[in-house]
Design an enzyme around this catalytic site. Sequence first.
Site, PDB file in Angstrom:
ATOM      1  CD  GLU A  72      -2.674   1.610   0.374  1.00 39.19           C
ATOM      2  OE1 GLU A  72      -3.336   2.555   0.416  1.00 39.19           O
ATOM      3  OE2 GLU A  72      -3.161   0.756  -0.478  1.00 39.19           O
ATOM      4  CG  HIS A  75      -0.762   2.447  -5.051  1.00 31.03           C
ATOM      5  ND1 HIS A  75      -2.082   2.338  -4.645  1.00 31.03           N
ATOM      6  CD2 HIS A  75      -0.804   2.654  -6.395  1.00 31.03           C
ATOM      7  CE1 HIS A  75      -3.021   2.780  -5.659  1.00 31.03           C
ATOM      8  NE2 HIS A  75      -2.071   3.092  -6.721  1.00 31.03           N
ATOM      9  CG  HIS A 134      -8.506   5.371  -6.730  1.00 30.01           C
ATOM     10  ND1 HIS A 134      -7.997   6.541  -6.785  1.00 30.01           N
ATOM     11  CD2 HIS A 134      -7.416   4.612  -6.271  1.00 30.01           C
ATOM     12  CE1 HIS A 134      -6.733   6.598  -6.283  1.00 30.01           C
ATOM     13  NE2 HIS A 134      -6.552   5.608  -6.163  1.00 30.01           N
ATOM     14  CG  HIS A 244     -16.716  -8.072 -16.549  1.00 29.77           C
ATOM     15  ND1 HIS A 244     -16.159  -6.939 -17.162  1.00 29.77           N
ATOM     16  CD2 HIS A 244     -15.506  -8.696 -16.315  1.00 29.77           C
ATOM     17  CE1 HIS A 244     -14.868  -6.583 -17.354  1.00 29.77           C
ATOM     18  NE2 HIS A 244     -14.214  -7.934 -16.588  1.00 29.77           N
ATOM     19  CG  HIS A 305      -8.253  -8.950 -17.334  1.00 28.55           C
ATOM     20  ND1 HIS A 305      -8.327  -9.313 -18.752  1.00 28.55           N
ATOM     21  CD2 HIS A 305      -9.538  -8.683 -16.915  1.00 28.55           C
ATOM     22  CE1 HIS A 305      -9.369  -9.129 -19.188  1.00 28.55           C
ATOM     23  NE2 HIS A 305     -10.247  -8.941 -18.171  1.00 28.55           N
TER      24      HIS A 305
END
Length: 338
Positions: A72, A75, A134, A244, A305
Amino acid sequence: MTIRTLLKVTLVFTFLVILMGAYTRLSDAGLGCPDWPGCYGHLKVPSQTHDVQQAQLAFPERPLEQDKAWLEMIHRYIAGTLGLMVLAIFFISLKSPQTPKKLPAFILLLIVFQAALGMWTVTMKLMPIIVMAHLLGGFSLFALLLLLHLRHQSLTLLPSDASLARYRPLALMSLMVLLIQIMLGGWTSSNYAALSCTVLPFCEGNWPARLDFITAFNPFQGQHASYEFGVLEYDARMTIHISHRVWAIVTAITICLLSFKLIKRGQTPLIKRCASLLLALLTVQFCLGLANVIFHLPLNIAVAHNGGAALLMLNLVFINYLLWRKTSTQPANRGIPS
């Protein structure tokens, strides 16, 4: 460093931030640090014994996990660096009379809003609508930085004739269809619905009788102490997952149609190469989606992906830029409004 070079570096860096964000989310490290912008009250992950003890006392509901906390914080560090790069682009644009001003300003505002969304992601405990917003903010930043980069280039562009103009609506529709698919992917991930169906082509059991679109796509899921690992029941998650998959087929058909038409009718080698690349990226992305289902969402494939979706979007933004240009040879910084 020139602004062109800085924009190239920033584009690469933005892609790395998108990949790192996906890796953090898919590693269930989104709450690796329960506060913001620090981690358990520190600018780095606590490692000393007394700091760890204080962290546990301050956040007893969230035991410190070093590996997730570092994911975290890394990032956040690279996202903060990206913010500084965007700020530098804005100031350089202000000083140069020949560069656009409105687009860099909008990009700066977007990354400030992205920082706020990053904070809310933590403080609202991974609320799906915030997590998805986000994600979309990161993709939007990627696309706008490309447009700004193109404004500073001089390209050999397509001739403005009827054979080109008739593909503009299809190119724009392809981009919109892809954006919807990206939103569905973000909603699937943020609701932890990626493993709701583990067979192909759609889902196991009597899935049509269990579809629940109202619950599945309600952005307001009530008040919960945390949304980590999802709060929806199986039927709603299954509905998200199937949506999806179905829209992936729509997306593939639309983009294939655009690619084949541009390859066959394109007037320049540039548009033909872009269309061929678009088709290749689509093929890889579709295979990655299948692999996620077959191998039950392995981390490396799931992150790839996400990256594939970002590259597909970037390619379609570039194709739309080429097709909607009004002139064929003028410098790119006169082509679209700033």
